[in-house]
Structure formats: C-alpha cells, structure tokens
Design a protein around this motif. Structure first.
Motif, PDB file in Angstrom:
ATOM      1  N   GLU A   1      64.086  18.488 -30.305  1.00  0.00           N
ATOM      2  CA  GLU A   1      63.640  19.200 -31.501  1.00  0.00           C
ATOM      3  C   GLU A   1      62.364  19.989 -31.227  1.00  0.00           C
ATOM      4  O   GLU A   1      62.201  21.115 -31.710  1.00  0.00           O
ATOM      5  CB  GLU A   1      63.398  18.209 -32.642  1.00  0.00           C
ATOM      6  CG  GLU A   1      64.662  17.542 -33.154  1.00  0.00           C
ATOM      7  CD  GLU A   1      64.367  16.586 -34.302  1.00  0.00           C
ATOM      8  OE1 GLU A   1      63.180  16.548 -34.738  1.00  0.00           O
ATOM      9  OE2 GLU A   1      65.284  15.901 -34.759  1.00  0.00           O
TER      10      GLU A   1
ATOM     11  N   SER B   1      63.273  23.113 -29.518  1.00  0.00           N
ATOM     12  CA  SER B   1      63.881  24.054 -30.470  1.00  0.00           C
ATOM     13  C   SER B   1      62.810  24.748 -31.291  1.00  0.00           C
ATOM     14  O   SER B   1      62.900  25.958 -31.575  1.00  0.00           O
ATOM     15  CB  SER B   1      64.857  23.306 -31.387  1.00  0.00           C
ATOM     16  OG  SER B   1      65.925  22.752 -30.648  1.00  0.00           O
ATOM     17  N   GLU B   2      61.760  23.996 -31.715  1.00  0.00           N
ATOM     18  CA  GLU B   2      60.652  24.584 -32.469  1.00  0.00           C
ATOM     19  C   GLU B   2      59.948  25.656 -31.639  1.00  0.00           C
ATOM     20  O   GLU B   2      59.565  26.713 -32.165  1.00  0.00           O
ATOM     21  CB  GLU B   2      59.662  23.504 -32.876  1.00  0.00           C
ATOM     22  CG  GLU B   2      60.157  22.557 -33.942  1.00  0.00           C
ATOM     23  CD  GLU B   2      60.260  23.261 -35.305  1.00  0.00           C
ATOM     24  OE1 GLU B   2      59.546  24.260 -35.513  1.00  0.00           O
ATOM     25  OE2 GLU B   2      61.079  22.826 -36.136  1.00  0.00           O
TER      26      GLU B   2
ATOM     27  N   THR C   1      57.958  13.125 -32.084  1.00  0.00           N
ATOM     28  CA  THR C   1      59.016  14.109 -32.323  1.00  0.00           C
ATOM     29  C   THR C   1      60.009  14.071 -31.176  1.00  0.00           C
ATOM     30  O   THR C   1      59.627  13.952 -30.012  1.00  0.00           O
ATOM     31  CB  THR C   1      58.415  15.524 -32.439  1.00  0.00           C
ATOM     32  OG1 THR C   1      57.410  15.520 -33.454  1.00  0.00           O
ATOM     33  CG2 THR C   1      59.485  16.547 -32.778  1.00  0.00           C
ATOM     34  N   ASP C   2      61.277  14.162 -31.477  1.00  0.00           N
ATOM     35  CA  ASP C   2      62.300  14.213 -30.449  1.00  0.00           C
ATOM     36  C   ASP C   2      62.050  15.446 -29.565  1.00  0.00           C
ATOM     37  O   ASP C   2      61.763  16.542 -30.069  1.00  0.00           O
ATOM     38  CB  ASP C   2      63.683  14.308 -31.089  1.00  0.00           C
ATOM     39  CG  ASP C   2      64.786  14.268 -30.049  1.00  0.00           C
ATOM     40  OD1 ASP C   2      65.129  13.171 -29.583  1.00  0.00           O
ATOM     41  OD2 ASP C   2      65.275  15.359 -29.688  1.00  0.00           O
TER      42      ASP C   2
END
Length: 390
Positions: free
Chosen positions: A41, A44-45, A37-38
């Motif tokens: 990102e 952000s999660e 996963t980036d």
C-alpha cells in the motif's frame, strides 16, 4: 546588432534545454506518514503521489512505519524496502520491486551481471573470503581466474569492491638460512663470544640491541641486520675445524606457504637380501632437512621452523643404523630479526686403523705394527633463520 540578438537567443535556448534536462534527472520528492502500513500500500501511495509506476512482485509483504518528508524517490524506496530485505531496479521509466533471491523467478529483472577477471588470486580464494550473504551472487571455478557476478546494482558494487580488495598480489618473504654444526666443546668454551662482532669506522650497534637479546626454550632471538657478519664468524670457526656450515641459502616463499630445504647426501647401502648370497640396495637421505612457514601479520612475521637432521652413527663405516632428530617451534619475529634454534645434539663415532702393510695383519705380532683408534665426537646443530618481507 542582429548577430548579438542571435547569440543571446541561442544562449537562452541552451539554458532552457539544460534546465529541462537537469529537471528530468531530478527525482520527485515523497511526503508520506506511514504507521504500520502494508508495504504494498505504501508503494501504491508513492505511485499516486509521484506519478512514477512501481511494479511489485508477489514476494513483497510486511509493514512499515516511517515519516517521509521531502525524501527523494529512490531514498524513500530504500527506506521502505530495506527492513524486508527487498530491493528495486529502475527499468526504463518505471521501478520493479522484489526479493533479490537467485531462486526467484523475477531475480533476472532485479539483477545485473558482470564478469571479473582475477589477476593475482584464484576464484576459490575469493569465494572463501566473501561473506555468506554475498557469496550466493558469485560463481566460478575454484582453480579458475574468472568470476561471474549476478546481483542487484547496490550489491554488485559492494561485491566488486570486496573482490578488488582480495585480488591483491601475495606478499612474499625472503628467508635467509644458515645451517651449521658446531663442536660442543668449542661452543661451551666460546659461549656468547661466538656471536661477538667487530665494528668498523662509522658502524654502530643499536643501543636497544641488548634488550632484544633473549634465550628461551632453546631459541635465541637477537634483532640485528648483521647477517653477513654472523656468517663470517661461522666460516672462521669452520676454517679452524670447530664448525661446519652445511648451507646458507636464501629462498623466497609466499605468505603462508612452505619452503623446504634439504642439505645432505643420498647414500646407497648394500644390505643382505632374502637369501644368504643375495644383496639389495637401499637409498637413504642423510643430512639436514628444514621446513619454514612464514605468516605475515602487519610488520611482524610468525615463523614456524621445523629442522630435521639424520646421520649415520658410525661415519667411517656407514650402515643402516641412522640417528634422526627433529624439533619444531613457532616464533614471532620483527621484519629482519634473526632466530636461532639450538639444542639438537649430534653424536658420531668412527673406528680408524693405522698399520704397516702386511706386517699389520700378521697374527700376534700385528699389534706392534698397527694402531686402532676409536674416535667419538659431539656437536650441536645451530639453525639461524632471518625472514625479510619483500
């Protein structure tokens, strides 16, 4: 009754307030399954899940694979950011994430600063000792006593611990030296008996002393604390005219530094000048020069010893003919062990005339009234060195 009710209510209010404060200090837990996963990102999660704002600068990138189950927020941030070399800092009620590079425009937001006053060492020694990945965070003048540290909080704590370990008082070594000149014939006659000892009541010699006696490469090592008795033996030989103790000083020198001793005289000689009627003076140091460099390794001392001796070939009529001898060796000694350097031979000659005044100078018959003696002597220079850690 009313008083008891008021006390109970006060205690309940205190417990509720304490619980609220403690709850505010607790970090929210993160539950995420990340597969390539980036990182942006993933952060952000976490913001969406915990409600805590995480601001990311433009340098952050890459992917992360991790399974986070009930992981506290800051631990989750470390796990996600560590592989890319990123860090974070809590500012008020949000977190800022970026690259801890002093060249970055956002480095000031990620770092904290502290001034360190050094007590025992210079700033240069600390800067040379710090690992390269931490030295970029530390500045200071090499000869100064202050360091300026600007680094992320986690790195700052590590740097301060390392500085505290380096900023320690230097160990010192007391070097006890005996420089003596012993007649070669006397040394051959006495042999090992020169270093024999007489023991008084209650005084014993360690059983392993003989096993610690070693002679190799003109260096005699013997483990004993009888330094004073050794000096007494040499003083006794000096009284009998078989030895000459030049000096027995004690100097204290820092670990790894050089102690230099000179025992002798500065001779001033009159030498022919540029013309037949002119003369010039020349100053010459004649004697024993000794350099000692101790280096401490645990309970042992690596000792580099360099003695140098210079003397006139003819002591009775000093001229510019000087013999110079030097040797250098390195030995590993126990604390308090004595090393002896031998093998430096001193050869001197002297011409003496014993005559009757006036008659000893009349040609032809003067030989009946004078006695010319040419004396040659040979001696060994012995240097005893005993280092003791202080």
């Amino acid at each position: 009754m009313k008083r008891r009710i008021l006390i109970v209510i006060s205690v309940m209010i205190f417990l509720i307030l304490t619980g609220i404060i403690e709850a505010s200090d607790e970090q929210p837990l993160v539950n995420l399954l990340l597969f390539e996963t980036d990182i942006r990102e993933a952060l952000s999660e976490i913001t969406m899940q915990t409600g805590v704002n995480i601001i990311v600068d433009s340098t952050v990138g890459g992917t992360i694979t991790a399974d986070l189950q009930d992981v506290p927020l800051e631990k989750a941030l470390r796990m996600i950011l560590i592989s890319g070399g990123y860090t974070y800092r809590r500012i008020d009620d949000f977190y800022f994430v970026g690259l801890p590079d002093p060249r970055s425009t956002t480095f000031a937001e990620l770092a904290v600063s502290e001034v360190v006053h050094l007590t025992h060492v210079s700033a240069g020694k600390v800067l040379n000792a710090l690992p390269s990945f931490l030295s970029g965070y530390v500045k200071g003048e090499y000869d100064g006593k202050f360091l300026f540290v600007t680094a992320p909080e986690a790195e700052l704590e590590r740097i301060l611990k390392l500085i505290a370990q380096i900023d320690q008082p230097e160990k010192q070594v007391e070097v006890q030296v005996i420089v003596t000149e012993v007649s070669t014939s006397f040394l051959k006659d006495m042999g090992a008996n020169l270093f024999s000892y007489a023991f008084g009541a209650g005084q014993t010699l360690n059983e392993s002393w003989q096993s610690n006696l070693e002679y190799k490469n003109s260096t005699l090592l013997f483990a004993t604390d009888l330094y004073g008795q050794l000096l007494s033996q040499l003083k006794l030989a000096e009284k009998e005219g078989n030895a000459k103790v030049h000096a027995n000083p004690k100097v204290v020198v820092a670990d790894g530094k050089t102690a230099e001793l000179f025992i002798g005289d500065r001779q001033i000689l009159l030498l022919p000048g540029s013309t037949e009627t002119s003369t010039r003076t020349e100053r010459i140091d004649v004697g024993v020069r000794l350099k000692v460099v101790p280096q401490i390794y645990g309970d042992k001392i690596m000792l580099t010893i360099t003695p140098e001796i210079s003397h006139f070939i003819n002591e009775a009529k000093p001229d510019f003919v000087i013999k110079n001898s030097t040797v250098s060796t390195t030995v590993l000694l126990e604390n308090g062990q004595t090393a002896m350097l031998a093998g430096m031979t001193i050869q001197t000659s002297a011409d003496y005339s014993d005559k009757v005044p006036i008659l000893g100078d009349i040609p032809i018959i003067r030989w009946f009234f004078r006695n010319d003696v040419q004396r040659e002597a040979e001696s060994e220079l012995l240097v005893f060195v005993t280092p003791v850690i202080r």
